[in-house]
Design a protein around this motif. Structure first.
Motif, PDB file in Angstrom:
ATOM      1  N   ARG A   1      -1.264  14.218  49.428  1.00 32.19           N
ATOM      2  CA  ARG A   1      -0.917  13.212  48.265  1.00 32.19           C
ATOM      3  C   ARG A   1      -0.689  11.549  48.619  1.00 32.19           C
ATOM      4  N   ALA A   2      -0.179  11.529  49.638  1.00 34.27           N
ATOM      5  CA  ALA A   2       0.352  10.289  50.174  1.00 34.27           C
ATOM      6  C   ALA A   2      -1.118   9.398  50.213  1.00 34.27           C
ATOM      7  N   PHE A   3      -2.002   9.787  50.813  1.00 36.47           N
ATOM      8  CA  PHE A   3      -3.153   9.078  51.150  1.00 36.47           C
ATOM      9  C   PHE A   3      -4.007   8.689  49.874  1.00 36.47           C
ATOM     10  N   VAL A   4      -3.704   9.625  48.777  1.00 37.48           N
ATOM     11  CA  VAL A   4      -4.343   9.100  47.705  1.00 37.48           C
ATOM     12  C   VAL A   4      -3.959   7.762  47.117  1.00 37.48           C
ATOM     13  N   LEU A   5      -2.626   7.491  47.406  1.00 37.62           N
ATOM     14  CA  LEU A   5      -1.970   6.430  46.921  1.00 37.62           C
ATOM     15  C   LEU A   5      -2.543   4.941  47.598  1.00 37.62           C
ATOM     16  N   ASP A   6      -3.235   5.286  48.366  1.00 34.82           N
ATOM     17  CA  ASP A   6      -4.012   3.948  49.159  1.00 34.82           C
ATOM     18  C   ASP A   6      -2.768   3.011  49.809  1.00 34.82           C
ATOM     19  N   THR A   7      -1.765   3.421  50.221  1.00 35.99           N
ATOM     20  CA  THR A   7      -0.565   2.678  50.666  1.00 35.99           C
ATOM     21  C   THR A   7      -0.755   2.167  51.924  1.00 35.99           C
ATOM     22  N   GLU A   8      -0.202   0.947  52.477  1.00 33.88           N
ATOM     23  CA  GLU A   8      -0.186   0.302  53.622  1.00 33.88           C
ATOM     24  C   GLU A   8       0.685   1.097  54.593  1.00 33.88           C
ATOM     25  N   LEU A   9       1.804   1.690  54.208  1.00 31.02           N
ATOM     26  CA  LEU A   9       2.839   2.516  54.968  1.00 31.02           C
ATOM     27  C   LEU A   9       3.424   3.650  54.645  1.00 31.02           C
ATOM     28  N   LEU A  10       3.422   4.707  55.406  1.00 32.07           N
ATOM     29  CA  LEU A  10       3.658   6.147  54.940  1.00 32.07           C
ATOM     30  C   LEU A  10       5.026   6.369  55.926  1.00 32.07           C
ATOM     31  N   LEU A  11       5.985   6.938  55.391  1.00 28.24           N
ATOM     32  CA  LEU A  11       7.053   7.408  56.052  1.00 28.24           C
ATOM     33  C   LEU A  11       7.113   8.738  56.021  1.00 28.24           C
ATOM     34  N   MET A  12       7.381   9.194  57.162  1.00 25.62           N
ATOM     35  CA  MET A  12       7.307  11.024  57.346  1.00 25.62           C
ATOM     36  C   MET A  12       8.619  11.284  58.116  1.00 25.62           C
ATOM     37  N   ASP A  13       9.462  11.957  57.573  1.00 29.54           N
ATOM     38  CA  ASP A  13      10.637  12.294  58.109  1.00 29.54           C
ATOM     39  C   ASP A  13      10.698  13.915  58.670  1.00 29.54           C
ATOM     40  N   GLU A  14      10.117  14.223  59.978  1.00 30.45           N
ATOM     41  CA  GLU A  14      10.009  15.390  60.392  1.00 30.45           C
ATOM     42  C   GLU A  14       9.226  16.465  59.562  1.00 30.45           C
ATOM     43  N   PRO A  15       8.018  15.997  59.262  1.00 28.49           N
ATOM     44  CA  PRO A  15       7.135  16.476  58.204  1.00 28.49           C
ATOM     45  C   PRO A  15       6.738  17.967  58.626  1.00 28.49           C
ATOM     46  N   PHE A  16       6.612  18.354  60.183  1.00 26.95           N
ATOM     47  CA  PHE A  16       6.018  19.478  60.459  1.00 26.95           C
ATOM     48  C   PHE A  16       7.131  20.544  61.288  1.00 26.95           C
ATOM     49  N   SER A  17       8.325  20.160  60.872  1.00 24.42           N
ATOM     50  CA  SER A  17       9.670  20.774  61.670  1.00 24.42           C
ATOM     51  C   SER A  17       9.588  22.382  61.122  1.00 24.42           C
ATOM     52  N   ALA A  18       9.448  22.712  60.132  1.00 22.85           N
ATOM     53  CA  ALA A  18       9.504  23.843  59.650  1.00 22.85           C
ATOM     54  C   ALA A  18       8.227  24.877  59.830  1.00 22.85           C
ATOM     55  N   LEU A  19       7.421  24.297  60.542  1.00 19.02           N
ATOM     56  CA  LEU A  19       6.000  25.107  60.376  1.00 19.02           C
ATOM     57  C   LEU A  19       6.000  25.626  61.739  1.00 19.02           C
ATOM     58  N   ASP A  20       5.270  26.846  61.744  1.00 18.46           N
ATOM     59  CA  ASP A  20       4.814  27.780  62.885  1.00 18.46           C
ATOM     60  C   ASP A  20       4.028  26.743  63.635  1.00 18.46           C
ATOM     61  N   ALA A  21       3.762  27.201  65.220  1.00 23.98           N
ATOM     62  CA  ALA A  21       3.192  26.211  66.093  1.00 23.98           C
ATOM     63  C   ALA A  21       1.761  26.106  66.052  1.00 23.98           C
ATOM     64  N   GLN A  22       0.952  27.044  65.332  1.00 24.45           N
ATOM     65  CA  GLN A  22      -0.365  27.017  65.104  1.00 24.45           C
ATOM     66  C   GLN A  22      -0.653  26.076  63.861  1.00 24.45           C
ATOM     67  N   THR A  23      -0.037  26.051  62.825  1.00 25.01           N
ATOM     68  CA  THR A  23      -0.087  25.219  61.733  1.00 25.01           C
ATOM     69  C   THR A  23       0.467  23.860  62.082  1.00 25.01           C
ATOM     70  N   ARG A  24       1.305  23.572  63.083  1.00 25.65           N
ATOM     71  CA  ARG A  24       1.728  22.267  63.363  1.00 25.65           C
ATOM     72  C   ARG A  24       0.712  21.772  63.936  1.00 25.65           C
ATOM     73  N   GLU A  25       0.090  22.444  64.955  1.00 28.98           N
ATOM     74  CA  GLU A  25      -0.867  21.978  65.754  1.00 28.98           C
ATOM     75  C   GLU A  25      -2.102  21.173  65.016  1.00 28.98           C
ATOM     76  N   ARG A  26      -2.505  22.335  63.772  1.00 25.42           N
ATOM     77  CA  ARG A  26      -3.670  22.011  62.916  1.00 25.42           C
ATOM     78  C   ARG A  26      -3.465  20.953  62.239  1.00 25.42           C
ATOM     79  N   LEU A  27      -2.068  20.548  61.848  1.00 24.96           N
ATOM     80  CA  LEU A  27      -1.801  19.418  60.820  1.00 24.96           C
ATOM     81  C   LEU A  27      -1.867  18.156  61.891  1.00 24.96           C
ATOM     82  N   GLN A  28      -1.189  18.379  62.909  1.00 23.55           N
ATOM     83  CA  GLN A  28      -1.167  17.084  63.826  1.00 23.55           C
ATOM     84  C   GLN A  28      -2.696  16.770  64.148  1.00 23.55           C
TER      85      GLN A  28
END
Length: 107
Positions: free
Chosen positions: A1-28
């Motif tokens: 959703r954040a990329f749709v806003l066409d912003t110049e700065l994106l703040l991400m505070d531990e966005p993958f911390s609650a994910l399992d290892a496989q999902t985390r790596e895919r999102l990275q």
């Protein structure tokens, strides 16, 4: 959703911390792919040193409260990066040693 806003700065505070290892790596990997097509500056907060080196161009190590920048590391590796790439290891070791030294100051 954040990329749709066409912003110049994106703040991400531990966005993958609650994910399992496989999902985390895919999102990275997905974030790296998105950045090739939609360049945006990201401030990415993580406690995972490997994740910081994998995704970052600059890694900042902060002190304990009140936080200030203890050190900065420029990650000079080509993209896309893979989490198992041995080229990440020297950065990870140096940053981890810095974090451990910082932690000893407060024990």
């Amino acid at each position: 959703r954040a990329f749709v806003l066409d912003t110049e700065l994106l703040l991400m505070d531990e966005p993958f911390s609650a994910l399992d290892a496989q999902t985390r790596e895919r999102l990275q990997q997905f974030v790296q792919t998105l950045l090739q097509d939609y360049p945006v500056s990201i401030v990415f907060v993580t406690h995972d040193v490997r994740e910081a080196v994998l995704l970052g161009d600059r890694v900042l190590v902060l002190t304990k409260r009140p936080a200030h920048i203890r050190s900065e590391y420029k990650i000079d590796l080509p993209r896309p990066r893979r989490s198992f790439d041995s080229n990440l290891d020297s950065y990870i070791r140096i940053i981890t040693e810095q974090l451990q030294a910082e932690a000893l100051l407060y024990t």
